[in-house]
Design a protein around this motif. Structure first.
Motif, PDB file in Angstrom:
ATOM      1  N   GLU A  87       1.099   7.319  -6.316  1.00  0.00           N
ATOM      2  CA  GLU A  87      -0.006   8.270  -6.460  1.00  0.00           C
ATOM      3  C   GLU A  87       0.433   9.701  -6.151  1.00  0.00           C
ATOM      4  OE1 GLU A  87      -4.533   8.962  -4.685  1.00  0.00           O
ATOM      5  OE2 GLU A  87      -3.445   7.104  -4.247  1.00  0.00           O
ATOM      6  N   ASP A 118       1.885   2.012  -3.422  1.00  0.00           N
ATOM      7  CA  ASP A 118       0.740   2.639  -4.097  1.00  0.00           C
ATOM      8  C   ASP A 118       0.664   4.122  -3.762  1.00  0.00           C
ATOM      9  OD1 ASP A 118       0.036   0.165  -5.103  1.00  0.00           O
ATOM     10  OD2 ASP A 118      -1.463  -0.235  -3.559  1.00  0.00           O
ATOM     11  N   ARG A 124       0.837  -1.211   0.000  1.00  0.00           N
ATOM     12  CA  ARG A 124       0.000   0.000   0.000  1.00  0.00           C
ATOM     13  C   ARG A 124       0.863   1.250   0.000  1.00  0.00           C
ATOM     14  NH1 ARG A 124      -2.931  -3.212   3.671  1.00  0.00           N
ATOM     15  NH2 ARG A 124      -2.053  -2.097   5.460  1.00  0.00           N
TER      16      ARG A 124
END
Length: 375
Positions: free
Chosen positions: A226, A222, A219
């Protein structure tokens, strides 16, 4: 009276835990046990952050022929990567930042110089605005666990369980196990079943053994991907390459050359997905990422030293599945890049059996470990 007994227990219990776990063991005894006892010994304390002094003292004691130095990103180099009998030690955390690299080799005893020095060249070292973080990353820290406990750290044994950093069952297990293999020294090593191995490499236990921790690392990749965007986050790359860092790098390499130490430098891997996202910035930070390997190669070539750009794991046959997180390659990813080094470096090649390593790599099912807790 009863009150005095209760107060005594409050202090006695942390003392018993610290002694039983080896938290208050002297560094010299830990270094001696890892060197001489012929078994796997993992070391990491909970109440002290003296990895720097531990690594420096071990280097001074072992005097390895082949030594790695740098940040945690180079921590997965293993003695098993080399032929039997090769004297290797992973000195990650002994120094960080080019000024620190230079002072480290200047501080070696007159009768010792490693033959090969493998160094990580972290990207922040070349960022004008943030390289000062690397210059002070690993200050020489001679505090002791005993001193920290006496100053009040013993209270952590009581409140850490409530923060899920220590499980009470792990503390109780300290008093049950005896003569277990591997041997764990230090409270954190005992609880997490990880720490610094005999060869100086690091077993990141939570990332290897805890599924929730592993998924959290995915995560985090991620989130980093982003966050990268034009005009916003450029991750670890600045708008330009620090000329001060280039000068410091040259001074370090010059010192190594004068000491007849062969240096192999590498840009360590970071997540392929981050690498791809950075290529969409079309600004000075992407320009820095693309020009940095060329600039470093020129510097290393001037001293006839080796340099490798391993920033993208896909480029050497790895992937994000073999990354411990966005910036830390696993042992398996590190072995892949190491084999490329050995295949291309006439200086390193005599110390390595690449055929054996290829067979070892191909026979390992894990995406993260190859040698595990082998000596």
């Amino acid at each position: 009276g009863l009150f005095g007994s209760l107060v005594g227990v409050i202090f006695i219990f942390p003392a018993a835990v610290a002694i039983r776990s080896g938290e208050v063991r002297s560094l010299s005894s830990v270094i001696r046990e890892q060197r001489d006892y012929g078994r796997v010994v993992l070391f990491q304390t909970l109440f002290s952050g003296f990895e720097n002094v531990y690594k420096r003292l071990t280097i001074a004691d072992r005097k390895p022929d082949i030594l790695t130095i740098g940040s945690s990103r180079i921590h997965q180099f293993r003695s098993g990567f080399f032929k039997p009998g090769v004297d290797f030690y992973n000195g990650a955390f002994a120094a960080s930042g080019f000024e620190d690299y230079k002072s480290l080799i200047q501080g070696f005893s007159p009768d010792y110089k490693p033959k090969i020095l493998i160094v990580s060249l972290d990207y922040l070292n070349f960022d004008t605005d943030r390289r000062w973080n690397m210059k002070i990353f690993a200050p020489y820290d001679d505090r002791t666990a005993l001193g920290n406990i006496a100053r009040g750290d013993w209270r952590k044994i009581y409140y850490y369980p409530f923060l899920h950093k220590i499980k009470w069952s792990s503390i109780v297990d300290l008093f049950r196990s005896h003569g277990a293999t591997p041997t764990y020294i230090g409270l954190r090593a005992n609880i997490e079943k990880g720490g610094f191995r005999n060869d100086g490499s690091y077993r990141w236990a939570l990332r290897l053994d805890d599924r929730d921790d592993w998924e959290a690392s995915r995560r985090n990749i991620d989130n980093v991907v982003e966050s990268i965007a034009p005009g916003k986050n450029g991750w670890e790359f600045g708008n330009s390459i620090s000329e001060e860092s280039i000068v410091a790098l040259k001074e370090f390499l010059s010192q190594a050359q004068s000491d007849h130490i062969f240096v192999i430098g590498l840009l360590t891997p970071f997540s392929h997905r981050i690498h791809e996202k950075l290529q969409t910035l079309h600004d000075s930070r992407q320009d820095t990422m693309e020009k940095l390997p060329l600039r470093i190669r020129q510097v290393f070539s001037a001293y006839n030293f080796d340099f490798y750009d391993f920033s993208d794991p896909v480029a050497f046959g790895s992937s994000d599945a073999e990354m411990m997180d966005e910036v830390h390659p696993s042992e398996k990813a590190t072995l892949r890049l190491f084999m490329q080094m050995a295949e291309h470096s006439p200086v390193l090649a005599p110390y390595v059996d690449v055929s054996y390593l290829k067979n070892k790599l191909n026979s390992t099912a894990s995406s993260l470990e190859v040698f595990g807790n082998q000596l």
